[in-house]
Design an enzyme around this catalytic site. Sequence first.
Site, PDB file in Angstrom:
ATOM      1  N   TYR A 154      52.920  42.395  -0.485  1.00 21.78           N
ATOM      2  CA  TYR A 154      54.215  43.047  -0.343  1.00 21.78           C
ATOM      3  C   TYR A 154      53.933  44.529  -0.171  1.00 21.78           C
ATOM      4  CZ  TYR A 154      57.309  39.190  -1.400  1.00 21.78           C
ATOM      5  OH  TYR A 154      58.020  38.034  -1.315  1.00 21.78           O
TER       6      TYR A 154
ATOM      7  N   ASP B 145      58.914  38.684   6.065  1.00 21.39           N
ATOM      8  CA  ASP B 145      60.252  38.087   6.126  1.00 21.39           C
ATOM      9  C   ASP B 145      61.111  38.455   4.914  1.00 21.39           C
ATOM     10  OD1 ASP B 145      59.087  36.636   4.101  1.00 21.39           O
ATOM     11  OD2 ASP B 145      59.119  34.712   5.130  1.00 21.39           O
TER      12      ASP B 145
ATOM     13  N   HIS C 204      59.511  31.359   4.005  1.00 18.62           N
ATOM     14  CA  HIS C 204      59.402  31.794   2.610  1.00 18.62           C
ATOM     15  C   HIS C 204      59.928  30.690   1.680  1.00 18.62           C
ATOM     16  CE1 HIS C 204      58.943  35.864   0.469  1.00 18.62           C
ATOM     17  NE2 HIS C 204      59.154  35.019  -0.520  1.00 18.62           N
TER      18      HIS C 204
HETATM   19  C1  PPY Z   1      59.761  35.134  -4.123  1.00 18.16           C
HETATM   20  O1  PPY Z   1      60.284  34.997  -5.234  1.00 18.16           O
HETATM   21  O2  PPY Z   1      60.157  34.538  -3.136  1.00 18.16           O
HETATM   22  C2  PPY Z   1      58.664  36.016  -3.933  1.00 18.16           C
HETATM   23  O3  PPY Z   1      58.158  36.096  -2.859  1.00 18.16           O
HETATM   24  C3  PPY Z   1      58.139  36.788  -5.028  1.00 18.16           C
HETATM   25  C4  PPY Z   1      58.957  37.882  -5.474  1.00 18.16           C
HETATM   26  C5  PPY Z   1      59.211  37.954  -6.801  1.00 18.16           C
HETATM   27  C6  PPY Z   1      59.934  38.987  -7.271  1.00 18.16           C
HETATM   28  C7  PPY Z   1      60.370  39.968  -6.403  1.00 18.16           C
HETATM   29  C8  PPY Z   1      60.106  39.888  -5.072  1.00 18.16           C
HETATM   30  C9  PPY Z   1      59.391  38.839  -4.594  1.00 18.16           C
END
Ligand code: PPY
Length: 496
Positions: A237, A265, A356
């Site tokens: 990220y 995404d 995702h």
């Molecule tokens: C998700 O929960 O889909 C993730 O990719 C992980 C996540 C967890 C917390 C904040 C942002 C992303």
Amino acid sequence: MSLVSSAAVAEHASRDSCWIVVHGKVYDVTDFLDEHPGGSKIILKYAGADATEAYEPIHPPNAITDNLPTDKHIGTVDPDTVVKVVKEVTEEDKRRQALLDARPPLDEIINLHDFEAVAKAVLPPKAWAYYSSASDDEITIRENRAAFQRVWFRPRILRDVTSVDWSTTILGQKSSLPVYISATALGKLGHPDGELNLTRAAGKHGVIQMIPTLASCSFDEILDAALPGQPLFLQLYVNRDREITKKYVQHAEKRGVKALFITVDAPQLGRREKDMRMKFVGDAGAKVQEGQKDIKQDQGVARAISSFIDPSLSWKDIPWFRSITNMHIILKGVSTPEDALLAYDAGLQGIVLSNHGGRQLDTARSGLENLPPIIAALKTRGPWPNPNFSVFIDGGVRRATDVLKALAMGASAVGIGRGFLYAFASYGQEGVEKSFQILREEFEMNLRLLGARNLSELTPDMVDASGLHQHVGLTPADNLFNATCKLHLSSLYPTR
Ligand code: PPY
């Protein structure tokens, strides 16, 4: 570091002066309260007290030390002053323990769906809500499974399939399965060892793990748990502060990570309403303080901690990533031929066709459905498969047959996220090992039945994908899951 008594910590139990204890260390978080990505309310709940239990599952151990200036590190709690509280065993604890005790023995788990059924029963409700939730009406998460059911096999016969081999190479790394462990966040919500369950099982069985940026274990803990030379990938990220990202990426490369999967995404996190309803950060009992600026309550664990992710990320940033690392760079979350070609032309090493796990744009198409037009587009740039560019897919994969369909249609390998997450949430490392064993058996049998002795013998004419784009009609029910896993489960756990 000085020794601080518990009584001294307890004197700082307000918004004006807020100290907390994490892992035996005392921190002054007063100035950090409004910066906490999860809001101040949850910290104030533990003001003047030990916050370790709440902190652990949703932060890597170094999160607090990395984010708080050293002059706010007050000292170590004097162990002689800590009143040992015998933790009360609540009704909920007892109920969970009973569910854990009633888990079917591992040898009764016969497919990856079974892990999901057990995980649903044994996980604390908030963890289940976070892991299983998907965005809006959860149409895409169901479509991810349904898409595989719209592709049918055209098996070949009489090909001497005495010995079959499903091993492969993923981005230049040997893999015992044409499957890698896709990143899923916050592993300690599901099991005290979190992501280490995956690392250890993957090392033992020659499977590649993609480490999530938002793991509960720290990056270095995961690397330290890996075997020497064990191949690992990293999911990224991208932070609003690019220096943080640069340091993280370069550290990963130094520690031997082989490929960087940049998540593209999630400029904003989808609404996962099951998770939001759990009001993760606004727990009942929080001390509500006068004048508290807390806009982050009641939004679920994921949204609460996602504010660091940079929504300004764009194609213009790609050369910068290339300049900071020599790792393979892959974009995770591509859906269209247009973007696939942009990634190819940008000189990247691959893409993941992913929505995702149905957690972002609801009613986005499945990776499987996007595969044929994307492979067709990439073929305009040269022969396929292309040794310099990989196309992965993920989303809804639970069976070797799912994987074989994707490979026959041109995918290089396939990611499984929740499938392995549910395996460790229900049985720890052993569960993950068992899931690999199940997949091995499924690959062996299905390759034979398909008439392919190895993965290079899987060809597009072994599948009939002509119905893949047909969205008319009802989504087929997941009959096997409903008929076996759920019934089996309800007899074991009548209350769920
Ligand atoms: C998700 O929960 O889909 C993730 O990719 C992980 C996540 C967890 C917390 C904040 C942002 C992303």
